[in-house]
Design an enzyme around this catalytic site. Structure first.
Site, PDB file in Angstrom:
ATOM      1  N   HIS A 193       0.837  -1.205   0.000  1.00  0.00           N
ATOM      2  CA  HIS A 193       0.000   0.000   0.000  1.00  0.00           C
ATOM      3  C   HIS A 193       0.874   1.258   0.000  1.00  0.00           C
ATOM      4  O   HIS A 193       0.690   2.161  -0.831  1.00  0.00           O
ATOM      5  CB  HIS A 193      -0.900  -0.033   1.245  1.00  0.00           C
ATOM      6  CG  HIS A 193      -1.741   1.190   1.437  1.00  0.00           C
ATOM      7  ND1 HIS A 193      -3.117   1.169   1.311  1.00  0.00           N
ATOM      8  CD2 HIS A 193      -1.427   2.469   1.769  1.00  0.00           C
ATOM      9  CE1 HIS A 193      -3.597   2.379   1.536  1.00  0.00           C
ATOM     10  NE2 HIS A 193      -2.580   3.186   1.827  1.00  0.00           N
ATOM     11  N   GLU A 194       1.842   1.298   0.915  1.00  0.00           N
ATOM     12  CA  GLU A 194       2.711   2.467   1.001  1.00  0.00           C
ATOM     13  C   GLU A 194       3.639   2.558  -0.214  1.00  0.00           C
ATOM     14  O   GLU A 194       3.948   3.657  -0.695  1.00  0.00           O
ATOM     15  CB  GLU A 194       3.545   2.412   2.288  1.00  0.00           C
ATOM     16  CG  GLU A 194       2.734   2.262   3.569  1.00  0.00           C
ATOM     17  CD  GLU A 194       1.793   3.422   3.845  1.00  0.00           C
ATOM     18  OE1 GLU A 194       1.808   4.408   3.076  1.00  0.00           O
ATOM     19  OE2 GLU A 194       1.031   3.343   4.809  1.00  0.00           O
ATOM     20  N   HIS A 246       1.861   4.264  -3.081  1.00  0.00           N
ATOM     21  CA  HIS A 246       1.889   5.723  -2.948  1.00  0.00           C
ATOM     22  C   HIS A 246       3.228   6.272  -3.450  1.00  0.00           C
ATOM     23  O   HIS A 246       3.272   7.220  -4.245  1.00  0.00           O
ATOM     24  CB  HIS A 246       1.718   6.123  -1.478  1.00  0.00           C
ATOM     25  CG  HIS A 246       0.336   6.020  -0.949  1.00  0.00           C
ATOM     26  ND1 HIS A 246      -0.745   6.604  -1.560  1.00  0.00           N
ATOM     27  CD2 HIS A 246      -0.151   5.402   0.172  1.00  0.00           C
ATOM     28  CE1 HIS A 246      -1.845   6.362  -0.846  1.00  0.00           C
ATOM     29  NE2 HIS A 246      -1.505   5.624   0.203  1.00  0.00           N
TER      30      HIS A 246
END
Length: 256
Positions: free
Chosen positions: A58-59, A62
């Site tokens: 998820h990170e 980004h």
């Protein structure tokens, strides 16, 4: 673009992440084969490790999207190595989401990586950077529930089936919560570039408390009931029954 703006060492996968993947694989094998004396312990370790993997991805989503949008600083910060210890706040990004899972079976999002927004031009790019994280959870949910919506459960051991169902539930809750337009969450980050400066100034003081506000709301029985009705409806659409997810949650909490 990546090779021209970041060094190879800044993109090398961290041994920490490789170790988490190894734990996921070993405990997944233990869950599938019934190797552990207590299947709940194997399910707990497997789901927790896989959940941390999804947080790292998820990170990373980004950061990777930010890199291709103009913020080359993410490489030097270590965000492209998938190392959870490199995030701006490991407690918010990893520890608290795991605690939330253990306490309530909810995949609450963690703290995001720090993006230097001043390096990025264009509102669509800013929105895409914010959306990239929860879209990763959507993809992870699709993978976890694939045996259910593909009707390919023949031969899958029950414990592994229940573990996948519960892991799918976590990914769905993470995606739904992340897309809420609440200050501090990715959903607000998607719409923020399109808001007026006045609105953004009014909302900015509340951003640090957005996650806590959502967490507090979910403890209200009426809100919790409606929220999980929505989650159950999505899971049913993916072929996962409430029975499967509930048994997975029960196995995960082996200490009860």
């Amino acid at each position: 673009m990546t090779t021209a703006t970041t060094r190879h060492s800044e993109r090398r996968i961290s041994p920490v992440f490789v170790g988490i993947l190894a734990v996921t694989a070993v405990t997944g094998w233990a869950t599938w084969t019934g190797f552990a004396d207590q299947p709940g312990v194997a399910v707990f370790l497997f789901v927790t490790a896989a959940w941390i993997v999804s947080l790292c991805l998820h990170e990373y989503a980004h950061a990777r999207t930010a890199l291709h949008s103009g913020d080359v600083s993410v490489g030097a910060k270590g965000y492209l190595t998938l190392n959870p210890l490199k995030y701006t706040h490991a407690l918010l990004s990893i520890v608290l989401p795991v605690v939330f899972v253990m306490m309530g079976g909810i995949g609450l999002p963690g703290g995001a990586v720090f993006i230097e927004r001043g390096r990025i031009r264009g509102r669509w790019r800013h929105s895409l950077i914010s959306a990239a994280g929860p879209l990763t959870n959507v993809l992870f949910a699709a993978v976890c529930t694939a045996p259910f919506w593909l009707h390919a459960l023949d031969g899958v051991p029950l414990e592994f089936r229940f573990a996948l169902a519960f892991l799918g539930l976590l990914q769905v809750t993470a995606a739904v919560l992340n897309f809420l337009p609440v200050p501090g969450l990715d959903g607000y980050g998607v719409i923020e570039p399109w808001l007026s400066d006045g609105v953004k100034r009014q909302v900015e003081p509340f951003a640090p408390f957005g996650l806590l506000f959502v967490f507090a709301l979910l403890w209200l029985p009426s809100v919790n009931h409606v929220f999980f009705d929505v989650i159950d409806a999505i899971l049913r659409g993916l072929g996962v029954s409430e029975y499967d997810a509930s048994y997975g949650w029960g196995l995960y909490r082996f200490w009860e």
